[in-house]
Design a protein around this motif. Structure first.
Motif, PDB file in Angstrom:
ATOM      1  N   SER A  49      -7.860  -2.815   5.591  1.00 35.84           N
ATOM      2  CA  SER A  49      -8.380  -4.097   5.122  1.00 35.84           C
ATOM      3  C   SER A  49      -7.215  -5.036   4.795  1.00 35.84           C
ATOM      4  CB  SER A  49      -9.257  -3.888   3.904  1.00 35.84           C
ATOM      5  OG  SER A  49      -8.590  -3.060   2.966  1.00 35.84           O
TER       6      SER A  49
ATOM      7  N   LEU B 189     -16.688  10.751   3.965  1.00 37.71           N
ATOM      8  CA  LEU B 189     -15.580  10.576   3.033  1.00 37.71           C
ATOM      9  C   LEU B 189     -15.664   9.213   2.348  1.00 37.71           C
ATOM     10  CD1 LEU B 189     -12.539  11.945   5.086  1.00 37.71           C
ATOM     11  CD2 LEU B 189     -14.351  13.184   3.884  1.00 37.71           C
TER      12      LEU B 189
ATOM     13  N   LYS C  67     -10.574  13.859   0.323  1.00 40.97           N
ATOM     14  CA  LYS C  67     -10.174  14.037   1.720  1.00 40.97           C
ATOM     15  C   LYS C  67      -9.699  12.746   2.351  1.00 40.97           C
ATOM     16  CE  LYS C  67     -12.422  18.226   3.252  1.00 40.97           C
ATOM     17  NZ  LYS C  67     -13.831  18.455   3.550  1.00 40.97           N
ATOM     18  N   ALA C  68     -10.269  11.603   1.939  1.00 40.02           N
ATOM     19  CA  ALA C  68      -9.719  10.323   2.379  1.00 40.02           C
ATOM     20  C   ALA C  68      -8.730   9.894   1.306  1.00 40.02           C
ATOM     21  CB  ALA C  68     -10.813   9.282   2.546  1.00 40.02           C
TER      22      ALA C  68
ATOM     23  N   THR D 156      -4.417  14.567  11.100  1.00 37.91           N
ATOM     24  CA  THR D 156      -5.666  13.974  11.592  1.00 37.91           C
ATOM     25  C   THR D 156      -5.484  12.469  11.730  1.00 37.91           C
ATOM     26  OG1 THR D 156      -6.388  13.873   9.295  1.00 37.91           O
ATOM     27  CG2 THR D 156      -7.235  15.706  10.617  1.00 37.91           C
ATOM     28  N   VAL D 157      -6.366  11.865  12.524  1.00 43.21           N
ATOM     29  CA  VAL D 157      -6.300  10.415  12.701  1.00 43.21           C
ATOM     30  C   VAL D 157      -7.716   9.836  12.593  1.00 43.21           C
ATOM     31  CG1 VAL D 157      -6.456  10.602  15.230  1.00 43.21           C
ATOM     32  CG2 VAL D 157      -5.498   8.534  14.196  1.00 43.21           C
TER      33      VAL D 157
ATOM     34  N   ILE E   1     -12.858  10.916  11.744  1.00 45.54           N
ATOM     35  CA  ILE E   1     -11.556  11.576  11.591  1.00 45.54           C
ATOM     36  C   ILE E   1     -11.457  12.715  12.604  1.00 45.54           C
ATOM     37  CG2 ILE E   1     -10.015  12.785   9.983  1.00 45.54           C
ATOM     38  CD1 ILE E   1     -10.783  10.118   8.837  1.00 45.54           C
TER      39      ILE E   1
ATOM     40  N   GLY F 261      -7.179   7.408   0.575  1.00 46.61           N
ATOM     41  CA  GLY F 261      -7.368   6.096  -0.028  1.00 46.61           C
ATOM     42  C   GLY F 261      -8.353   6.103  -1.183  1.00 46.61           C
ATOM     43  N   MET F 262      -9.248   7.071  -1.196  1.00 51.32           N
ATOM     44  CA  MET F 262     -10.288   7.080  -2.215  1.00 51.32           C
ATOM     45  C   MET F 262      -9.745   7.409  -3.605  1.00 51.32           C
ATOM     46  SD  MET F 262     -13.031   6.190  -0.564  1.00 51.32           S
ATOM     47  CE  MET F 262     -14.557   6.710  -1.350  1.00 51.32           C
TER      48      MET F 262
ATOM     49  N   ASN G 276      -1.296   6.664   2.281  1.00 50.45           N
ATOM     50  CA  ASN G 276      -2.690   6.280   2.489  1.00 50.45           C
ATOM     51  C   ASN G 276      -2.866   5.850   3.946  1.00 50.45           C
ATOM     52  OD1 ASN G 276      -5.284   5.402   2.321  1.00 50.45           O
ATOM     53  ND2 ASN G 276      -4.922   3.859   0.738  1.00 50.45           N
ATOM     54  N   PRO G 277      -3.422   6.727   4.792  1.00 52.57           N
ATOM     55  CA  PRO G 277      -3.389   6.510   6.240  1.00 52.57           C
ATOM     56  C   PRO G 277      -4.197   5.306   6.729  1.00 52.57           C
ATOM     57  CG  PRO G 277      -4.768   8.402   5.673  1.00 52.57           C
ATOM     58  CD  PRO G 277      -4.114   7.963   4.412  1.00 52.57           C
ATOM     59  N   LEU G 278      -3.883   4.871   7.941  1.00 53.54           N
ATOM     60  CA  LEU G 278      -4.510   3.689   8.535  1.00 53.54           C
ATOM     61  C   LEU G 278      -5.574   4.114   9.543  1.00 53.54           C
ATOM     62  CD1 LEU G 278      -1.161   1.788   9.240  1.00 53.54           C
ATOM     63  CD2 LEU G 278      -2.599   1.682   7.184  1.00 53.54           C
ATOM     64  N   ILE G 279      -6.535   3.245   9.770  1.00 51.91           N
ATOM     65  CA  ILE G 279      -7.553   3.517  10.785  1.00 51.91           C
ATOM     66  C   ILE G 279      -7.124   2.864  12.098  1.00 51.91           C
ATOM     67  CG2 ILE G 279      -9.953   3.066  11.459  1.00 51.91           C
ATOM     68  CD1 ILE G 279     -10.666   3.108   8.432  1.00 51.91           C
TER      69      ILE G 279
ATOM     70  N   GLU H 181     -16.391  -1.965   3.787  1.00 53.75           N
ATOM     71  CA  GLU H 181     -15.619  -1.203   4.763  1.00 53.75           C
ATOM     72  C   GLU H 181     -16.500  -0.175   5.472  1.00 53.75           C
ATOM     73  OE1 GLU H 181     -15.142  -1.368   1.572  1.00 53.75           O
ATOM     74  OE2 GLU H 181     -13.199  -2.275   1.144  1.00 53.75           O
TER      75      GLU H 181
ATOM     76  N   ARG I 231       0.830  -1.203   0.000  1.00 55.01           N
ATOM     77  CA  ARG I 231       0.000   0.000   0.000  1.00 55.01           C
ATOM     78  C   ARG I 231       0.861   1.248   0.000  1.00 55.01           C
ATOM     79  NH1 ARG I 231      -5.367   0.653   3.310  1.00 55.01           N
ATOM     80  NH2 ARG I 231      -5.418   2.812   3.987  1.00 55.01           N
TER      81      ARG I 231
HETATM   82  P1  AMP Z   1      -8.892   0.780   4.778  1.00 49.93           P
HETATM   83  O1  AMP Z   1      -8.058   0.756   5.995  1.00 49.93           O
HETATM   84  O2  AMP Z   1      -8.407  -0.066   3.687  1.00 49.93           O
HETATM   85  O3  AMP Z   1     -10.327   0.597   5.108  1.00 49.93           O
HETATM   86  O4  AMP Z   1      -8.723   2.266   4.297  1.00 49.93           O
HETATM   87  C1  AMP Z   1      -8.764   3.301   5.246  1.00 49.93           C
HETATM   88  C2  AMP Z   1      -9.403   4.505   4.643  1.00 49.93           C
HETATM   89  O5  AMP Z   1      -9.459   5.529   5.630  1.00 49.93           O
HETATM   90  C3  AMP Z   1      -8.609   5.056   3.476  1.00 49.93           C
HETATM   91  O6  AMP Z   1      -9.487   5.454   2.429  1.00 49.93           O
HETATM   92  C4  AMP Z   1      -7.933   6.245   4.102  1.00 49.93           C
HETATM   93  O7  AMP Z   1      -7.609   7.199   3.144  1.00 49.93           O
HETATM   94  C5  AMP Z   1      -8.962   6.721   5.121  1.00 49.93           C
HETATM   95  N1  AMP Z   1      -8.328   7.488   6.195  1.00 49.93           N
HETATM   96  C6  AMP Z   1      -7.569   7.008   7.187  1.00 49.93           C
HETATM   97  N2  AMP Z   1      -7.104   8.012   7.963  1.00 49.93           N
HETATM   98  C7  AMP Z   1      -7.587   9.146   7.452  1.00 49.93           C
HETATM   99  C8  AMP Z   1      -7.446  10.525   7.794  1.00 49.93           C
HETATM  100  N3  AMP Z   1      -6.718  10.925   8.825  1.00 49.93           N
HETATM  101  N4  AMP Z   1      -8.095  11.439   7.034  1.00 49.93           N
HETATM  102  C9  AMP Z   1      -8.836  11.048   5.990  1.00 49.93           C
HETATM  103  N5  AMP Z   1      -8.991   9.752   5.600  1.00 49.93           N
HETATM  104  C10 AMP Z   1      -8.375   8.820   6.316  1.00 49.93           C
END
Ligand code: AMP
Ligand code: MG
Length: 390
Positions: free
Chosen positions: A146, A197, A231-232, A120-121, A103, A234-235, A65-68, A183, A61
């Motif tokens: 994921s 987002l 803004k996300a 941001t987180v 977020i 990953g999108m 592309n940030p993590l949740i 997701e 990845r």
């Molecule tokens: P996934 O973990 O594969 O479900 O992807 C996580 C999604 O959360 C991705 O689309 C990221 O871009 C989005 N995401 C995670 N952290 C942030 C953040 N701080 N701001 C915006 N989007 C985020």
């Protein structure tokens, strides 16, 4: 690396003995894939930059592309964020634990390595009992995207995870198939106006019930204009995609209008085709409305045309429309009348098309309200916005 697979006997009531080793791996900086109610997650210690780095590597990845971060209890949120806006508290009270990610402005303890360099987180408290107990036992916030190879459909079964991650992670917690299959919904509560987002099982309608109106990030609706960033992060990537080329077949607005106007030429034509189709089955065919029947016919037409070139072609249909198809390879994604079945089966069907080596896939489309909004968002992305309007 050898990946260990731990099978949870009863995923609704996981025992601590079954999760202890996985929790230890997480605490020690290793990677553990585990079920959540949305899709399988690929977890690592969210406060440990090295663990985050391992996650990016295992998934392939992009590191912007940030993590949740996943937590098990509300008290765990405070140390991770600068501020908890009032709206976020209300959303949490209503939807946590559950498939909602929010977020926040990040606190100092969250490393940039897990937020892709953002201030941001993203935080979520999953409802799945296995996920939640594992996070609690680990005692750290668990960063978990994921558990698929980046760009592939997200994993909704432990076997999907195994296909992508065997040999790349320490441990897989096998809790059987997930519940929702899409997701989490992502809501940005860090700005003045809350914004969705990424749509998910907590629908726009549900969020609006709590917050009043919310915005939907333009990136959710379709391809981004050159130079603008969703803004996300990953999108912006081609996501959720099967290897075959997917085309999403949609009805034009004028087609829908005509099909809803008794007496219009199209209405009469499709009505009699549907009646003839019913006769050919030797039974009344009451379960299909004109719009679904028309769409299925068009999907079938496009698929068979492609089949004639000698390519291998698959169709994604529904329980209701299945019988309409003359195409060889068809898979039902669920019940058109029950969006949750469609959400649940979507990624599995896309992966199956890959396994079958299908080169071209044609899919029906769905109403865009409630859960259908999230389903169509994923299908649209999987299709790289390739749409055939009929
Ligand atoms: P996934 O973990 O594969 O479900 O992807 C996580 C999604 O959360 C991705 O689309 C990221 O871009 C989005 N995401 C995670 N952290 C942030 C953040 N701080 N701001 C915006 N989007 C985020
Ligand atoms: Mg993902």
């Amino acid at each position: 690396m050898e990946t260990k697979r731990v099978i949870i006997k009863d995923a609704a009531y996981p025992r601590d003995e079954e999760l202890m080793e996985a929790a230890q791996v997480l605490r020690g900086g290793g990677l553990v894939a585990f079920p959540t109610e949305t899709v399988y997650g690929l977890g690592g210690n969210g406060l440990d930059e090295d663990a985050a780095e391992k996650i990016y590597r295992a998934k392939g990845r992009p590191s912007d592309n940030p993590l949740i971060l996943h937590i098990a209890a509300m008290e765990e949120l405070e140390p991770l964020v600068e501020d908890i806006p009032e709206g976020a508290r209300r959303l949490a009270a209503r939807f946590w634990p559950g498939p909602l990610t929010m977020i926040f402005p990040k606190s100092k303890i969250v490393p940039y390595g897990t937020t892709g360099g953002l201030d941001t987180v993203a935080v979520r408290m999953p409802a799945d009992p296995t996920a939640r107990r594992l996070i609690a036992l680990a005692g750290v916030p668990v960063a978990a995207p994921s558990a698929n190879t980046s760009g592939r459909p997200s994993p909704t079964t432990a076997d999907h995870v195994w296909q992508d991650m065997e040999g790349k992670i320490d441990l897989l917690v096998d809790g059987g198939p997930v519940g929702i299959g899409l997701e989490s919904t992502i809501v940005d509560v860090s700005g003045p106006v809350p914004a969705i987002l990424r749509p998910g099982a907590i629908t726009r309608e549900m969020v609006e019930e709590v917050l009043g109106t919310v915005e939907v990030d333009p990136a959710v609706a379709g391809p981004m204009a050159e130079g603008t960033a969703p803004k996300a992060p990953g999108m912006k990537y081609k996501h959720y995609a099967p290897k075959g080329e997917l085309t999403l077949v949609r009805l034009k607005e004028e087609t829908v209008r005509e099909l809803r106007r008794p007496g219009s030429t199209l209405y009469v034509q499709v009505q009699s085709a549907l009646a003839a189709f019913g006769m050919s089955l030797g039974r009344p065919f009451a379960q299909l409305d004109l719009e679904s029947f028309y769409m299925a016919r068009k999907v079938d037409e496009a698929a068979r045309q492609m089949e004639q070139t000698g390519a291998s072609v698959g169709v994604i249909c529904t329980d209701e429309t299945m019988a309409v198809y003359k195409t060889c390879l068809k898979r039902s994604i669920g019940k058109r009348a029950q969006a949750d079945t469609v959400a649940h089966n979507l990624y599995g069907v896309l992966r199956e098309m890959d396994d079958l080596g299908v080169q071209y896939i044609y899919s029906e489309s769905f109403a865009q309200d409630h859960l259908g909004f999230a389903v169509m968002n994923r299908l649209d992305k999987a299709a790289g916005h390739r749409i055939l309007a009929v």
